[in-house]
Write an enzyme that holds these catalytic residues in place. Structure first.
Site, PDB file in Angstrom:
ATOM      1  N   SER A  91       3.203  -2.359  10.270  1.00 54.79           N
ATOM      2  CA  SER A  91       4.477  -2.464  10.608  1.00 54.79           C
ATOM      3  C   SER A  91       5.200  -3.654  10.164  1.00 54.79           C
ATOM      4  CB  SER A  91       4.751  -2.173  11.958  1.00 54.79           C
ATOM      5  OG  SER A  91       4.537  -0.793  12.349  1.00 54.79           O
TER       6      SER A  91
ATOM      7  N   GLY B 125       2.307   1.962  10.661  1.00 54.39           N
ATOM      8  CA  GLY B 125       3.163   3.258  10.734  1.00 54.39           C
ATOM      9  C   GLY B 125       3.674   3.487  12.226  1.00 54.39           C
TER      10      GLY B 125
ATOM     11  N   GLU C  48      -7.044   4.540   7.670  1.00 54.86           N
ATOM     12  CA  GLU C  48      -6.686   5.906   7.415  1.00 54.86           C
ATOM     13  C   GLU C  48      -8.131   6.500   6.496  1.00 54.86           C
ATOM     14  OE1 GLU C  48      -2.970   5.460   5.577  1.00 54.86           O
ATOM     15  OE2 GLU C  48      -2.275   4.858   7.462  1.00 54.86           O
TER      16      GLU C  48
ATOM     17  N   ASN D 196       0.969  -1.149   0.082  1.00 58.95           N
ATOM     18  CA  ASN D 196      -0.021  -0.101   0.166  1.00 58.95           C
ATOM     19  C   ASN D 196       0.955   1.343  -0.073  1.00 58.95           C
ATOM     20  OD1 ASN D 196      -1.738   2.231   0.658  1.00 58.95           O
ATOM     21  ND2 ASN D 196      -2.425   1.322   2.565  1.00 58.95           N
TER      22      ASN D 196
ATOM     23  N   GLU E 202      -6.034  -5.143  10.241  1.00 56.51           N
ATOM     24  CA  GLU E 202      -4.861  -4.307  10.606  1.00 56.51           C
ATOM     25  C   GLU E 202      -4.848  -3.408  11.823  1.00 56.51           C
ATOM     26  OE1 GLU E 202      -2.601  -2.667   6.831  1.00 56.51           O
ATOM     27  OE2 GLU E 202      -4.341  -1.601   6.728  1.00 56.51           O
TER      28      GLU E 202
ATOM     29  N   HIS F 178      -9.541   1.122   4.306  1.00 62.11           N
ATOM     30  CA  HIS F 178      -8.430   1.322   5.270  1.00 62.11           C
ATOM     31  C   HIS F 178      -8.703   2.193   6.627  1.00 62.11           C
ATOM     32  CE1 HIS F 178      -4.532   2.465   6.358  1.00 62.11           C
ATOM     33  NE2 HIS F 178      -3.847   1.297   5.746  1.00 62.11           N
TER      34      HIS F 178
ATOM     35  N   LYS G  92       0.185   4.331  -0.250  1.00 65.51           N
ATOM     36  CA  LYS G  92      -0.559   5.145   0.197  1.00 65.51           C
ATOM     37  C   LYS G  92      -0.337   6.700  -0.632  1.00 65.51           C
ATOM     38  CE  LYS G  92      -0.294   3.112   4.808  1.00 65.51           C
ATOM     39  NZ  LYS G  92      -0.126   3.385   6.147  1.00 65.51           N
TER      40      LYS G  92
HETATM   41  P1  PGA Z   1       2.636   0.211   7.687  1.00 64.45           P
HETATM   42  O1  PGA Z   1       1.303   0.441   6.843  1.00 64.45           O
HETATM   43  O2  PGA Z   1       2.960  -1.139   6.980  1.00 64.45           O
HETATM   44  O3  PGA Z   1       3.586   1.605   7.419  1.00 64.45           O
HETATM   45  O4  PGA Z   1       2.360   0.053   9.033  1.00 64.45           O
HETATM   46  C1  PGA Z   1       0.269  -0.625   6.733  1.00 64.45           C
HETATM   47  C2  PGA Z   1      -0.854  -0.136   6.015  1.00 64.45           C
HETATM   48  O5  PGA Z   1      -1.532   0.728   6.641  1.00 64.45           O
HETATM   49  O6  PGA Z   1      -1.470  -0.740   5.097  1.00 64.45           O
END
Ligand code: PGA
Length: 251
Positions: free
Chosen positions: A213, A173, A97, A9, A167, A95, A11
């Site tokens: 992560s 993140g 976010e 992803n 997730e 997601h 982003k």
């Molecule tokens: P990350 O993000 O690996 O940077 O923690 C995962 C995601 O949001 O899909």
């Protein structure tokens, strides 16, 4: 047998040229890997630039969101047919976010999953609890609500292509990965909810990815657990070498 999925992803990162440079770095590192379904998800504007670069690499293209209407007066939105037209085969939906910053709810996620399926896109349906929800002991309650809400009204046949991504919001993140045990526990629970909703066969077949992560150093432990069928990777998908070593977790 469930074929593992490793999805990157990207982003809000990577312009067209940056994305093409990343694919150029990544593609040779993952050629020949056919035991894993590989997916990358750039921003909308980059989608049409990638199919030519991805041809023959085995890497699939995903969008990061989709709208549920085919067309109409919906300024700023993109429909499933437009994503297909741009070369995408998969789409990330719900997601955290998007839930957190853009007002997505279980209801909008459900509409988007249905529209994606109708448009022949594979939804990567994201769920996960916040730290506050986990600390209050509500993890399972939240996951059950999200799974049931997101999948409401789908038949077993309609559901078949869906990929679920667990997730935990507190792990995204932050560098704070869920332990293998925490992830396995949540995945087994989610599979149980799918079994309840759509039957054991659907539950046995659905791929459930872990996200939050994921790094080359922790992917192997996670993938060793029986209900973890892949990873949705943010930060570590932005570099060819780290994403490739996640893809090659089994070697
Ligand atoms: P990350 O993000 O690996 O940077 O923690 C995962 C995601 O949001 O899909």
């Amino acid at each position: 047998m469930r074929k593992p999925v490793i999805a990157g992803n990207w982003k809000l990162y990577k312009t067209k040229d940056e994305a093409l440079a990343l694919i150029e770095e990544l593609a040779p590192l993952v050629t020949g890997v056919d035991s894993v379904e590989i997916v990358v998800a750039p921003v909308f504007t980059v989608l049409p630039a990638l199919p030519a670069a991805l041809a023959g690499t085995g890497i699939n293209l995903a969008a990061q969101d989709v709208f549920w209407e085919e067309e109409g007066a919906y300024t700023g939105e993109v429909s499933p047919r437009m994503l297909l037209d741009a070369g995408a085969s998969h789409v990330i939906i719900g997601h955290s976010e998007r839930r957190q910053y853009f007002g997505e709810t279980d209801t909008t996620v459900n509409k988007k999953i249905k529209a994606a399926l109708k448009g022949a896109l594979v939804p990567i349906f994201c769920i996960g609890e916040t730290l506050e929800e986990r600390e209050a002991g509500n993890t399972f309650k939240v996951l059950e609500r999200q799974v049931k809400g997101g999948l409401e009204g789908l038949s077993e046949t309609q559901f078949a292509p869906v990929i679920i991504a667990y997730e935990p919001v507190w792990a995204i993140g932050t560098g704070k990965v869920a332990t293998d045990d925490q992830a396995q526990e949540a995945h087994a629970f989610i599979r149980g909810v799918v079994a309840q909703l759509l039957g054991k066969d659907a539950a046995d077949k659905v791929r459930i990815l872990y996200g939050g992560s994921v790094k080359p150093e922790n992917v192997k432990g996670l993938m060793g657990r029986p209900d973890i069928d892949g990873a949705l990777v943010g930060g570590a998908s932005l570099k060819g070498a780290s994403f490739a070593s996640i893809v090659r977790f089994g070697e």
